[in-house]
Design a protein around this motif. Structure first.
Motif, PDB file in Angstrom:
ATOM      1  N   TYR A 218      20.544 -25.285  53.610  1.00  0.00           N
ATOM      2  CA  TYR A 218      19.690 -25.787  52.528  1.00  0.00           C
ATOM      3  C   TYR A 218      20.439 -25.811  51.207  1.00  0.00           C
ATOM      4  O   TYR A 218      20.360 -26.770  50.440  1.00  0.00           O
ATOM      5  CB  TYR A 218      18.435 -24.920  52.394  1.00  0.00           C
ATOM      6  N   LEU A 219      21.191 -24.742  50.954  1.00  0.00           N
ATOM      7  CA  LEU A 219      21.968 -24.647  49.722  1.00  0.00           C
ATOM      8  C   LEU A 219      22.980 -25.796  49.647  1.00  0.00           C
ATOM      9  O   LEU A 219      23.122 -26.451  48.619  1.00  0.00           O
ATOM     10  CB  LEU A 219      22.687 -23.297  49.686  1.00  0.00           C
ATOM     11  N   ALA A 220      23.650 -26.057  50.771  1.00  0.00           N
ATOM     12  CA  ALA A 220      24.672 -27.111  50.818  1.00  0.00           C
ATOM     13  C   ALA A 220      24.037 -28.474  50.574  1.00  0.00           C
ATOM     14  O   ALA A 220      24.581 -29.292  49.822  1.00  0.00           O
ATOM     15  CB  ALA A 220      25.398 -27.093  52.159  1.00  0.00           C
ATOM     16  N   THR A 221      22.875 -28.739  51.188  1.00  0.00           N
ATOM     17  CA  THR A 221      22.259 -30.056  51.001  1.00  0.00           C
ATOM     18  C   THR A 221      21.746 -30.198  49.569  1.00  0.00           C
ATOM     19  O   THR A 221      21.812 -31.266  48.997  1.00  0.00           O
ATOM     20  CB  THR A 221      21.096 -30.295  51.979  1.00  0.00           C
ATOM     21  N   HIS A 222      21.243 -29.108  48.985  1.00  0.00           N
ATOM     22  CA  HIS A 222      20.752 -29.200  47.613  1.00  0.00           C
ATOM     23  C   HIS A 222      21.891 -29.423  46.638  1.00  0.00           C
ATOM     24  O   HIS A 222      21.776 -30.225  45.717  1.00  0.00           O
ATOM     25  CB  HIS A 222      19.987 -27.922  47.230  1.00  0.00           C
ATOM     26  N   GLU A 223      23.015 -28.720  46.857  1.00  0.00           N
ATOM     27  CA  GLU A 223      24.141 -28.845  45.940  1.00  0.00           C
ATOM     28  C   GLU A 223      24.810 -30.204  46.060  1.00  0.00           C
ATOM     29  O   GLU A 223      25.254 -30.772  45.090  1.00  0.00           O
ATOM     30  CB  GLU A 223      25.167 -27.730  46.192  1.00  0.00           C
ATOM     31  N   ALA A 224      24.859 -30.738  47.277  1.00  0.00           N
ATOM     32  CA  ALA A 224      25.520 -32.020  47.477  1.00  0.00           C
ATOM     33  C   ALA A 224      24.590 -33.183  47.109  1.00  0.00           C
ATOM     34  O   ALA A 224      24.940 -34.339  47.278  1.00  0.00           O
ATOM     35  CB  ALA A 224      25.986 -32.153  48.925  1.00  0.00           C
TER      36      ALA A 224
END
Lengths: 334, 249
Positions: A218-224
């Motif tokens: 989730y963190l990766a998709t939000h940051e990207a």
């Protein structure tokens, strides 16, 4: 990076041992990598609550790094008041090797001492070009799987065991080794840690699917920006429990037993559970869980205790030298 | 004390291990594959550095050009740069989607050749900085004298320059090699870390530690230390022999 972490540790130690006013308390929370954002929020919320309740000012210093490395630092003398690590095995080792807390530590707090949990999911490239929907898609020819080495990354042991658990459940115990062997044949880069694997997948464009903790995904998709990757939740996965514990010997020495205990108890309160859910970990509190039910996909979760007989057993069977994971690569070489 | 104490600690800790266990950990097929990669890549990188480092040193000593100081400072950069930064930068460049990696027809990052690239990067200053003062001492007049006696450029290099700088060159090679064998930070990002293929020996040590197996880790460390020491002694003997030969001339 090591130097920065080292400096951070030194600063934390300096802060932890500095003389303080009577009403100023300092805690050192030794945690693992992906909880950085989570504890930044939780520490501030707890400090505000503790100030209102007792009038004392509590400062919580954080130390983050690979879970196993952090545990070793505590064993080697880093004076953590609380540890919040990626797997129970690492805290077991602190209890076993340094005797800083009793071996029964995991029984002291509710839910196996895990105020939040997560699971292992897949991160795929936008549009899911390889059509990856479940574990059996990972062993197909031409699919590149990115996951760290479970021998050097505690978090990655959950990935490995999740795949093993799926195979046991759907193909039978006899086929599990074969399935996991095929899966690791599809791994082009075996990073030493979870953050390294995320970089390899996200920044370097390697592979088609990243095995990741749900909160990290989730963190990766939000940051990207959410337009480059998609999260695929498999039909079944492992219940990943990152546990927390007060380090008895250290809090005795620092006189911080009460506040350390209160901090960990606070993590179970609805207020903290809200923060936990917002930082993409799954909350334990039923009311908060119901409120955020839409944010987390439903899936079947199996546990390490029931399927693998607990961490110590899983560790010996799978990750020790000459264990099943080593055999997978030995077999590949022959 | 600062040097000897940790070194002896490694051997004492290893001694707690039975011979059987020691062989199982430090001489397993996987460990042997990792040594081969670590020592092989370090030797190859040091050899590349010996050639190009000599070239760089020669240019820095013999020619004056605009920006020479900048170039000279750049040579030291791999010393100063945190190795992890070097590793991440090299990986970004050489990854299949990186600036250099996308132009090359073969894979560099995440393959054994990536290890050589990283070790070449961090090893270059060792050769340049050891050879440079010797070249400066030698002076251009010696080369000019050789030329005036009818020696071609190649002959001058082979018969006059090379024998004079060889001891320094070998020292530079040995330093670059030794550094490369133990290098972790810069390599770990660019190697694919696949067992039997692109896994370096220092990573095996980290993995042993991750299993709380301190003795296993020191067993591998002791093996690497012994091998490195043997190689460095051999290089020193070679140098001594070379000096005697030179003196006899």
């Amino acid at each position: 990076m090591r130097a920065i972490v080292g400096l951070g540790l030194l600063l934390s130690i300096a802060a932890a041992t500095a003389p303080v006013h009577a009403a100023d308390v300092t805690l050192l929370n030794v945690s693992y990598d992906p909880t950085r954002e989570l504890y930044k929020d939780l520490d501030a919320a707890f400090a505000a609550q503790w100030k209102a309740k007792s009038g004392d000012t509590v400062t919580i210093n954080q130390s983050h790094g690979g879970s196993g490395k952090q545990a070793r630092s505590v064993i080697d003398g880093l004076e953590a008041d609380v540890v919040t690590l990626a797997l129970a095995y690492d805290i077991d080792e602190i209890a076993d090797k340094a005797k800083l807390l009793p071996a029964t530590w995991q029984k002291r707090l509710p839910n196996n001492s895990t105020p939040y949990y997560s699971t292992i999911v897949f991160l795929v490239r936008k549009g899911n070009p390889k059509g990856i929907h479940d574990w059996n898609d990972l062993v197909k020819d031409g699919v590149g799987v990115i996951t760290p080495n479970p021998k050097s990354s505690g978090g990655a042991r959950w990935n490995y065991l999740a795949a093993w658990g799926y195979a046991t459940k759907t193909l039978g115990a006899a086929k599990a080794k074969d399935f996991v062997t095929k899966l690791y044949h599809n791994v082009p880069v075996l990073d030493s840690g979870a953050r390294g694997s995320t970089t390899t997948f996200v920044e370097r464009g390697q592979g088609d699917v990243l095995l990741a903790w749900e909160n990290e995904a989730y963190l990766a998709t939000h940051e990207a920006g959410g337009d480059k990757f998609e999260i695929v939740t498999p039909s079944v996965s492992i219940l990943a429990e990152p546990p927390v514990a007060v380090v008895d010997k250290n809090v005795e020495k620092h006189g911080t037993a009460k506040v350390a205990e209160a901090f960990l108890r606070y993590l179970y309160t609805p207020a903290a559970q809200e923060i936990i859910a917002k930082d993409f970990y799954r909350p334990r509190d039923p009311a908060v869980a119901a409120k955020y039910a839409g944010a987390f996909k439903n899936l079947q979760l199996f546990t390490i205790d029931r399927n693998f007989g607990g961490w110590t057993k899983a560790q010996t069977a799978h990750f020790a030298d000459g264990g099943l994971f080593d055999q997978i690569f030995e077999a590949a070489k022959r | 004390m600062i040097v000897l104490l940790p070194l002896s600690a490694i051997f004492i800790k290893t001694a707690g291990l039975g011979w059987r266990e020691f062989v199982a950990v430090a001489l397993s097929r996987r460990a042997l594959a990792a040594y081969r990669l670590s020592f092989g890549a370090a030797a190859l990188a040091a050899a590349i550095n010996a050639v190009f480092g000599l070239l760089v040193a020669w240019v820095l000593v013999r020619y004056d050009f605009a920006g020479k100081r900048v170039v000279s400072a750049l040579v030291d950069l791999p010393f100063a740069l945190p190795t992890a930064v070097a590793g991440i930068a090299l990986t970004a460049l050489y990854a299949p989607n990186g600036w250099i990696g996308s132009l090359l027809p073969f894979k560099v990052a995440f393959e054994p050749v990536g290890v050589v690239v990283a070790l070449t990067f961090i090893g270059l200053p060792f050769v340049v900085r050891t050879v440079e003062p010797v070249l400066a001492d030698l002076g251009a007049d010696v080369e000019e004298a050789a030329a005036s006696l009818g020696a071609g450029r190649w002959t001058t290099f082979r018969r006059v320059v090379l024998p004079a700088v060889l001891p320094a060159l070998v020292t530079g090679f040995a330093l670059a090699f030794a550094r490369g064998v133990g290098e972790y930070g810069s390599v770990i990002f660019i190697a694919g870390n696949l067992p039997f293929r692109s896994e370096i020996a220092p990573l095996l040590i980290v993995q042993q530690l991750e299993q709380y197996n301190y003795r296993g880790a020191t067993a591998i460390a002791a093996t690497m230390l012994t091998a490195s020491f043997a190689i460095l002694v051999a290089i020193n003997l070679l140098q001594a022999w070379d000096r005697r030969k030179m003196a006899a001339l």
